[in-house]
Design an enzyme around this catalytic site. Structure first.
Site: not given
Ligand SMILES: Cc1cc2nc3c(=O)[nH]c(=O)nc-3n(C[C@H](O)[C@H](O)[C@H](O)COP(=O)(O)OP(=O)(O)OC[C@H]3O[C@@H](n4cnc5c(N)ncnc54)[C@H](O)[C@@H]3O)c2cc1C
Length: 842
Positions: A502
């Site tokens: 989230e």
């Molecule tokens: C256990 C789990 C349950 C989940 N459940 C759902 C679900 O039910 N439905 C769904 O759709 N998704 C779900 N997600 C997805 C979740 O919302 C994403 O993991 C999250 O949005 C982050 O995306 P990412 O993991 O690809 O990280 P990335 O987007 O690759 O980000 C990596 C890091 O970069 C940072 N970052 C990215 N952009 C910026 C910026 N502009 N400035 C500063 N920092 C930045 C982030 O904060 C993070 O620390 C789930 C994820 C997990 C791990």
């Protein structure tokens, strides 16, 4: 001398007018009067008086005649803004405009109306909600242990799934008319908090359907038919929902999902209908592997203009039964040790009828707005509550553990090093629970608090992690060795999930809190932006002029207020009479910081413009200040709501001092790194004219806080209120509670024994391997302690021995031919050698 008096009077008059945010007319009259005095008393050389008068007339006329002002000033500035402001995509606009502004608007105004905050009704539960918490939620917690979930079933056990469905846990937020429980946001928060003190897997499994997902989206945007069909089924657990947004290439930047749907005609149930051919590749989807109903976000395209005149229609949300041909669901990720159901889903060219779009055809392309609006409420409740639950578990169990675990013949909680960590745990939890309740109260008032929910999610999960990390350090090896008697390891491993989902915390801190806050909570910026993009030129001119000049007065007012409150220490700022005397200064200092934040924000936005978005370190710090102001407000509100409990005051004081000190560091971070060093130096003089008011919370205060966690008391009960403690004899948390009470009861008896040994009335020399029971027997025989007293000592030592035990397993951890159930049985605690465990502490 007269001239000096005049200059001083003009200066003070200007500051007073600015402080009061005086109108243009008031400024005009005041300046005219000052010039009149200068002419009358011949204070200035004639040329200077003349020059000032001409300048005054040249400025006063256009500034006070609005049509002239627009023509000569605002329209020209508007034209520049139109050129330099980067275009805003629809998704960006929808994200910024989503949700509502509440107390965050006050905090950003420089002049928070504390009466408004104090008037917010303390959230309470209805009888029905309280019963659900005491009966069904309690029973659900009893039905399961985290260890059994994570290491035996690697899922919620089937009977627990059934219980959750039967009792309506999956439809807490669904209205009663659709068969749901129709609970308030606060009730939802209380349930989540309690479940999180027991098992992360249960908490997440219940959280997701009650948060952002099909239920919430349907309730707000579904067609009547969709609501009548799905909501009762979701409420009763006949459907297990999931919501799939995240794509491997689009995580944080979710608006850029490449998943797509093409509007086309197709066959559905033997009929030719308008629909979409959808292709997606999603991952990380919670409940996905067991879902029967897939909520899917994709970008809709309409190349043949079958549904409208746009090619790229925009992000769209649809509900697809998992059994629909082409839907692939079922494989699992392993989200750390949490084992809640989570996995990928994909599909290629899957035809769905238009009726499956949430809200039907009119809602094609409206998905991003739907998601942003619904996110605000869920994000403010679910994750903050679960982080608070984990912190409650950590504080309750670790506080007790630190009291009953002795090293160097002393309870470890009495060492200053441990005390420091315990202090942070207690202070953080007090603040977290306060912010959790206030945010839920906002949701129940009908707010969709976009910025506040981001603050709550970010800071409560972050502090939850700190509390659990501190707890891990305190319990040492006991927290590291997994098994049924480990009460902390699971929370430690699962907290990063809350940090990531989230809106991952770094992104939320760097981009969202201030990025959205500065635009939404600022009284003028959004109006300026809207006017800049307004197509109707006449309307744009009127709106922009009003916003611009309001903004200028607002900025000047906050500059004056910041300086005056800085010089006077804000002592004169009025505070509602009803607040506890020991908190008055905090309200005054918060008002001062609020004003300084508004001032710094205006200067930062004015000087850096769109570049501020890329200067994430600066905007994160500005966001931190806003966040700390919110967290402090919540803490003060809690103190009032709970009847100004003097015994809890150390927790409140520590939480405020810690947050205000951190806010001060954030100010310092902005000032030290502001690109224009001259402006930075001026701002520093204005914000901290007499130095910085806050220091770290004192060690004495820290000691008072830590003490509260080491012994049972009404304060400790309030701190961990709403957490679950099992009735089971071998439950590790229940065991600590019993050991704590027994230890406190036995200590006076042990003191008697120690005194007798010191005065040589009792011989403490025991044969090797002898235990406390033999010493107690001697003390009894010598008439030093009674039989019940002796029993109390032995019982306490026995319980403490059980508390410090950890689990052990067969060498192959059960891989050679053991079934999961054997594996669990193998995890019984070691039978420690009694004589060693019972060694005399005296
Ligand atoms: C256990 C789990 C349950 C989940 N459940 C759902 C679900 O039910 N439905 C769904 O759709 N998704 C779900 N997600 C997805 C979740 O919302 C994403 O993991 C999250 O949005 C982050 O995306 P990412 O993991 O690809 O990280 P990335 O987007 O690759 O980000 C990596 C890091 O970069 C940072 N970052 C990215 N952009 C910026 C910026 N502009 N400035 C500063 N920092 C930045 C982030 O904060 C993070 O620390 C789930 C994820 C997990 C791990």
């Amino acid at each position: 001398m007269l001239i000096l008096t005049w200059i001083v009077a003009v200066l003070f008059g200007a500051i007073a007018l600015a402080y009061a945010n005086a109108t243009g007319i008031a400024w005009t009259v005041a300046v005219a009067a000052a010039l009149g005095v200068a002419w009358g008393a011949q204070l200035l050389p004639t040329w200077l008086a003349l020059a000032l008068t001409v300048l005054f007339v040249l400025l006063a006329i256009p500034l006070n005649v609005v049509t002239l002002r627009r023509k000569l000033m605002s329209d020209a500035i508007l034209a520049v803004f139109r050129k330099i402001l980067p275009p805003m995509s629809q998704t960006e606009r929808e994200a910024i405009e989503a949700g509502t502004v509440w107390w965050d608007g006050d905090l950003f105004s420089g002049k928070p109306d504390w009466k408004k905050l104090l008037a917010v009704r303390r959230p309470t539960l209805s009888d029905e909600e309280q019963r659900f918490l005491d009966v069904e939620t309690q029973e659900l917690c009893e039905l399961i242990t985290d260890w059994e979930t994570t290491h035996v079933h690697r899922d919620l056990p089937p009977h627990v799934w059934q219980y959750i469905k039967d009792k309506g846990f999956l439809g807490m937020g669904i209205a009663k008319e659709y068969g749901g429980l129709g609970f308030s946001g606060y009730a939802h928060s209380q349930v989540m908090t309690k479940l999180s003190t027991r098992s992360g897997a249960i908490a997440v499994s219940v959280m997701v359907p009650n948060s952002l997902g099909p239920g919430e989206l349907l309730a707000h945007y579904g067609t009547d038919l969709q609501k009548r069909h799905y909501l009762p089924r979701l409420a009763k657990g006949l459907e297990i929902p999931c919501f799939a947004l995240t794509n491997p290439t689009a995580g944080s930047d979710a608006a850029s999902i490449p998943d797509y749907g093409i509007v086309c005609w197709g066959e559905h149930e033997g009929k030719r209908v308008l629909g979409l051919k959808v292709t997606w590749d999603k991952r990380y989807i919670t409940l996905g592997p067991v879902a029967t109903l897939l909520g899917l976000a994709f970008r809709a395209f309409d190349p043949d203009h079958l549904a409208g005149d746009k090619d790229d229609v925009g992000i769209t949300c649809a509900l697809i039964p998992a059994s629909h041909p082409g839907v692939d669901l079922g494989r699992r990720h392993i989200p750390l040790s949490a084992v809640f159901q989570n996995g990928p889903t994909w599909g290629k060219d899957v035809f769905i009828p238009m009726d499956w779009v949430i809200g039907g055809q009119p809602m094609l392309g409206r998905g991003w707005r739907m998601l942003m609006e619904c996110l605000a409420a869920g994000r403010g409740i679910s994750l903050p509550s679960s982080a608070t639950g984990m912190a409650k578990l950590a504080v309750r169990a670790t506080g007790g553990y630190a009291r009953v675990r002795t090293q160097f013949k002393t309870p470890i909680g009495k060492f200053e090093g441990i005390e420091e960590a315990l202090t942070r745990m207690g202070g953080n939890l007090y603040l977290m629970d306060a912010a959790r309740a206030l945010t839920a109260a906002a949701v129940d008032l009908g707010e969709k608090p976009a910025v506040i929910s981001a603050i709550a999610k970010l800071h409560l999960t972050e502090r939850g992690r700190q509390v659990v990390n501190d707890a891990m350090d305190i319990v040492g090896g006991k927290g590291i060795c997994m098994g049924q008697s480990n009460f902390l390891g699971a929370a430690y491993m699962q907290l990063p999930v809350a940090i990531t989902v989230e809106g991952a915390n770094i992104l939320t801190r760097s981009l969202i809190v201030f990025g959205q806050g500065a635009i939404r909570c600022h009284p003028y910026v959004l109006n300026e932006m809207k006017a800049t993009r307004e197509a109707d030129r006449a309307k744009a001119s009127i709106d922009f002029d009003a916003a611009l000049f309001g903004h200028i007065r607002f900025a000047i007012a906050n500059m004056a207020r910041t300086l005056v409150m800085g010089i006077t220490g804000s002592h004169f700022v009025s505070v509602p009479a009803s607040v506890a005397p020991e908190t008055r200064r905090y309200y005054q200092q918060l008002t001062r910081f609020s004003s300084a934040l508004a001032f710094l924000s205006d200067i930062s936005m004015g000087m850096l413009g769109g570049a501020l978005k890329r200067k994430e370190k600066l905007s994160a710090r500005l966001g931190d200040i806003l966040s700390f102001l919110y967290l402090c407000s919540a803490t003060l509100k809690r103190y009032e709501d709970e009847g100004q409990q003097k015994a809890d005051a150390p927790l409140m004081h520590w939480a405020i001092w810690d947050a205000m000190f951190k806010a001060q560091i954030a100010f310092e971070g902005v000032l030290s790194n502001f690109p224009n060093r001259f402006v930075a130096a001026v701002m520093r003089r204005l914000v901290f004219p007499l130095g910085r008011p806050y220091v770290v919370p004192s060690d004495k205060l820290g000691h008072d806080v830590a003490k509260l966690m080491l012994e049972p008391s009404a304060t400790r009960d309030r701190l961990v209120a709403g957490s679950f403690v099992s009735a089971a004899d071998d439950d590790p948390v229940a065991l600590i509670e019993r050991a704590l009470i027994a230890t406190l009861a036995s200590e006076p008896v042990e003191a008697k024994i120690r005194a007798a040994i010191k005065e040589a009335r009792l011989d403490a020399k025991l044969p090797p391997g002898a235990g406390i029971d033999q010493l107690v027997a001697r003390a009894q025989a010598a008439g030093i302690v009674s039989a019940p007293e002796g029993q109390a000592v032995i019982a306490a030592r026995d319980l403490c021995a059980r508390v410090i035990r950890v689990d052990d397993f067969p060498q192959d951890l059960g891989t050679s031919g053991m079934r999961p159930s054997d594996y669990s049985k193998a995890g019984i605690v070691t039978q420690a050698v009694p004589s060693i465990v019972h060694k005399v502490a005296a």
